[in-house]
Design an enzyme around this catalytic site. Structure first.
Site, short mmCIF file in Angstrom:
data_model
loop_
_atom_site.label_atom_id
_atom_site.label_comp_id
_atom_site.label_asym_id
_atom_site.label_seq_id
_atom_site.Cartn_x
_atom_site.Cartn_y
_atom_site.Cartn_z
N MET A 66 0.86 -1.13 0.27
CA MET A 66 -0.77 0.16 0.04
C MET A 66 0.84 1.33 0.50
SD MET A 66 -3.28 -1.09 -0.74
CE MET A 66 -3.63 -3.15 0.28
N CYS A 67 1.80 1.73 -0.17
CA CYS A 67 2.63 2.48 0.17
C CYS A 67 3.05 2.67 -1.62
CB CYS A 67 4.42 2.47 0.43
SG CYS A 67 4.52 1.43 1.82
N HIS A 68 2.74 3.90 -1.46
CA HIS A 68 2.63 4.90 -2.61
C HIS A 68 4.41 5.02 -3.49
CE1 HIS A 68 -0.82 6.47 -1.09
NE2 HIS A 68 -1.26 7.20 -3.16
N MET B 149 7.98 5.00 5.75
CA MET B 149 7.86 3.39 5.57
C MET B 149 9.23 3.34 4.79
SD MET B 149 5.49 1.63 7.13
CE MET B 149 5.99 0.26 6.69
N GLU B 150 9.90 4.83 4.37
CA GLU B 150 10.45 4.59 3.38
C GLU B 150 12.12 4.15 4.37
OE1 GLU B 150 7.53 5.40 0.65
OE2 GLU B 150 8.08 5.73 3.17
N ASP C 297 23.13 -10.85 6.58
CA ASP C 297 23.72 -12.08 5.96
C ASP C 297 25.11 -11.91 5.39
OD1 ASP C 297 23.10 -13.72 2.90
OD2 ASP C 297 23.43 -11.58 2.02
#
Length: 157
Positions: A74-76, A112-113, A127
Site C-alpha cells: 500500500m505504499c505510494h 515506511m521508507e 547476511d
C-alpha cells in the site's frame, strides 16, 4: 478509528492522497544488530569473506528506501530527495545501530521508507556475517521521528 487502507466493502485499497498538501517530509528510523565478539571484530577489521560489511549495508539501506513501494503493497511510489544512513558502533555490547534519515517533498510521508532502509541495512549485515555468527539479533527497529504532513511532527520520547 477508520482504517484508511480499507474501502467501504472492507477490501484493501491504496489511500488517495490527491487532495493532500505538498509539504517537506522527513523521517528518521533506527535499529540494532548484536553479534558475537568474533563477528563484531571481523566486521570492524573488514575480515569477512563477503567484503566491507558496513559500507555495503549503507548502500543496501539506501536501496531499501528507494524500493519500499515495490515490497510494501500500500505504499505510494515516492520521489526521495535524500537518504542518509549512519552506522554507530557499541564496542561494549558488540552492537551496531543503523540509522536512516529519509526526505521528500510530497503528499505522503516517508516513515515506511526510513523503516525499510533500516530493516534492509540490518538484514544485509546479517547476511554478510552469518557465516561467523548465526545467532545475531536484530532488534529495536523503530521510527525515531517524523515531520511534515497533516498529522504533524512526532518524536519518540
Amino acid at each position: 478509528m477508520k482504517l484508511t487502507h480499507l474501502n467501504e466493502k472492507n477490501n484493501p485499497k491504496m489511500v488517495d492522497v490527491e487532495s493532500k498538501e505538498v509539504t517537506q517530509r522527513v523521517a528518521i528510523a533506527s535499529g540494532k544488530i548484536q553479534m558475537s565478539k568474533e563477528a563484531y571484530e571481523a566486521v570492524l577489521q573488514e575480515k569477512t569473506k563477503k567484503g566491507a560489511v558496513l559500507q555495503t549495508a549503507i548502500i543496501a539501506a539506501i536501496m531499501g528506501a528507494k524500493k519500499t513501494s515495490e515490497i510494501i503493497p500500500m505504499c505510494h511510489p515516492l520521489f526521495l530527495s535524500g537518504v542518509d544512513v549512519d552506522i554507530f558502533q557499541d564496542d561494549e555490547k558488540q552492537t551496531f545501530k543503523l540509522q536512516a534519515k529519509v526526505k521528500t517533498e510530497g503528499k505522503t510521508g516517508v516513515e515506511m521508507e526510513a523503516l525499510s532502509a533500516v530493516s534492509i541495512g540490518l538484514l544485509t549485515i546479517y547476511d554478510m556475517v552469518k557465516a561467523i555468527d548465526k545467532s545475531m539479533i536484530i532488534s529495536q527497529i523503530c521510527l525515531e521521528s517524523k515531520s511534515g504532513g497533516k498529522s504533524g511532527d512526532f518524536k519518540r520520547g
